[in-house]
Design an enzyme around this catalytic site. Structure first.
Site, PDB file in Angstrom:
ATOM      1  CD  GLU A  77     102.418  11.806  48.610  1.00  0.00           C
ATOM      2  OE1 GLU A  77     101.822  12.032  47.712  1.00  0.00           O
ATOM      3  OE2 GLU A  77     104.071  12.177  48.738  1.00  0.00           O
TER       4      GLU A  77
ATOM      5  CB  CYS B 127      94.817  10.692  44.437  1.00  0.00           C
ATOM      6  SG  CYS B 127      96.227   9.402  44.883  1.00  0.00           S
TER       7      CYS B 127
END
Length: 479
Positions: free
Chosen positions: A223, A257
């Protein structure tokens, strides 16, 4: 159990962490984590940890990132609790064998997919949402029946301390361990063979983790992040766009993010957006954002200095103030930035938003497609045709049309990247599937051997024709 470093104190001469990993592997091989009852007990323990230590977690997040209790709740604690509750509610259904269609050659067989735990799992978590991004994948790993080594980030040290000292008390310590430390300890961990690795962090470190996993052919989820584009069409209400973009860009002081990393718009729209963004920032954080309880702080001095350097790119149109002693950077908008400047070359991960001008939708899409595939991509327009065109002509881990990353509250949608922004996905059932090996199974009675004669050589023309026909026929088997 938790361990503050390599196992040298109790196992002199052994490779670091060898004792810890051996204990967890032995527990898994003994079948301790396999039953639904054990998995549910672990999930309930995790839920109790969240409830019993809500205040300690809120205080730790406030110390690490200056998060208010409300922001900690909505972005971290509630999300994790929802994930636990969903897994508990659906655990037995997720674990059930999934029966599949058969053809005539296997009509008398039972064909199904069994969801099995991988074994010993390593979860390496980041610092920006140190509860959410540590415990959300843990829910999936526990629900799937794995033993887990959890490596929280050393940068969010107060949250790390709570997780290390309190979480192991709620889980079976023969099947779970927290490991502390920085890059050196993480590197030592990665020298060992795991059955699955789940990493959240930067693409740079992701490559290191993937290279370590490749030595053992270990499956992996990455991720990662990157630069998330946000296209704003001329046909839009600038204040609505500014409200939504500013909230998502400056939430957690931009250390998200999936936050919009830069805006693409026409010069005319830029001039309409700037006063709207200033209005939104003032509305959200007041005339003095530094004193706002709703604006976070940069995680440490190193990242503060990096972001302070990015303020020198282009021209500051809004904000730009900073205070190193408080790790404070004001909500900032930059204009006139060049593509070659650092602010357009690296993920910002802070409260800075560059506005980049383009002449058309086509130019914006070309700009996006010439770069690495982002973790998230956003498009704002009153025209659904424009939003759909951006979605159809680009690729990203996720997409938001006239919306930001609120989709993260939906466990029915996966979180995951593509290309440079990562591989694999999780949240909700996607987490369970990520940490489960999908084992193909076919069971048949040992009798009725005469029925099998058709598939054995020598093959007559009739046998060949019958087998060919049987292989091409699919029927649904309900057992």
């Amino acid at each position: 159990m938790s361990t503050k470093g390599p196992d040298s104190a109790s196992s002199v001469g052994l490779v670091p962490y060898e004792d810890t990993l051996r204990r967890l592997r032995e527990a898994f091989r003994a079948g301790r984590t396999r039953s639904a009852e054990f998995r549910a007990a672990q999930l309930r323990g995790l839920g109790r940890f969240l409830q019993d230590h809500k205040q300690q977690l809120q205080e730790a997040l406030a110390q690490d990132l200056n998060k208010s209790a409300f922001q900690s709740d909505i972005s971290e604690l509630i999300q994790c609790q929802n994930e636990v509750d969903l897994a508990l509610k659906n655990l037995r259904a997720w674990m059930k064998d999934e029966y599949v269609a058969t053809n005539l050659l296997t009509k008398l067989s039972s064909a199904f997919i069994r969801k099995e735990p991988f074994g010993l799992v390593l979860i390496i978590a980041p610092w920006n949402y140190p509860v959410n991004l540590t415990l959300m994948p843990l829910v999936g790993a526990l629900a799937a029946g794995n033993c887990v080594v959890l490596k929280p980030s050393e940068m969010s040290k107060c949250t790390e301390k709570v997780l290390c000292e309190l979480l192991p008390q709620y889980l079976d310590q023969s099947c779970f361990a927290v490991v502390l430390g920085g890059p050196q300890e993480t590197s030592q961990l990665l020298e060992h063979q795991f059955d699955y690795i789940f990493f959240t962090g930067s693409p740079r470190v992701g490559r290191i983790v993937m290279a370590a996993a490749a030595k053992h052919l270990t499956p992996i989820t990455l991720e990662l992040g990157g630069k998330n584009p946000c296209y704003v069409d001329d046909d839009c209400d600038p204040q609505t766009v500014a409200n939504r973009v500013a909230w998502f860009r400056y939430f957690n002081s931009g250390q998200t993010c999936v936050a919009p990393d830069y805006v693409l718009c026409s010069p005319e729209t830029r001039e309409r957006l700037l006063p709207a963004l200033q209005s939104a920032i003032t509305r959200f954080y007041g005339d003095d954002p530094k004193s706002s309880p709703n604006l976070g702080r940069i995680i440490n001095q190193k990242h503060f200095l990096r972001l302070q350097g990015l303020l020198r790119c282009g021209r500051v149109a809004i904000g730009g103030q900073s205070d190193e002693s408080d790790r404070y950077i004001a909500p900032t908008v930059l204009v006139d930035v060049q593509e070659t400047e650092p602010v357009m070359q690296e993920e910002i991960f802070g409260p800075i938003l560059p506005l980049v001008t383009v002449r058309s939708l086509d130019e914006a899409i070309d700009f996006i497609n010439q770069r690495e595939k982002p973790l998230a991509l956003f498009a704002f327009s009153n025209s659904s045709q424009v939003v759909n065109e951006v979605m159809e002509r680009t690729s990203s881990g996720s997409f938001g049309g006239n919306e930001g990353f609120i989709y993260l509250t939906l466990p029915s949608l996966p979180l995951g990247g593509v290309g440079n922004s990562g591989m694999g996905r999780y949240h909700g059932k996607f987490s369970f599937d990520t940490f489960s090996h999908q084992r193909a199974c076919l069971l048949r009675s040992p009798g009725l051997e005469k029925v099998n004669d058709i598939r054995y050589p020598p093959y007559s023309p009739w046998n060949q024709q019958l087998i060919t026909w049987a292989l091409g026929s699919q029927s649904c088997t309900l057992l």
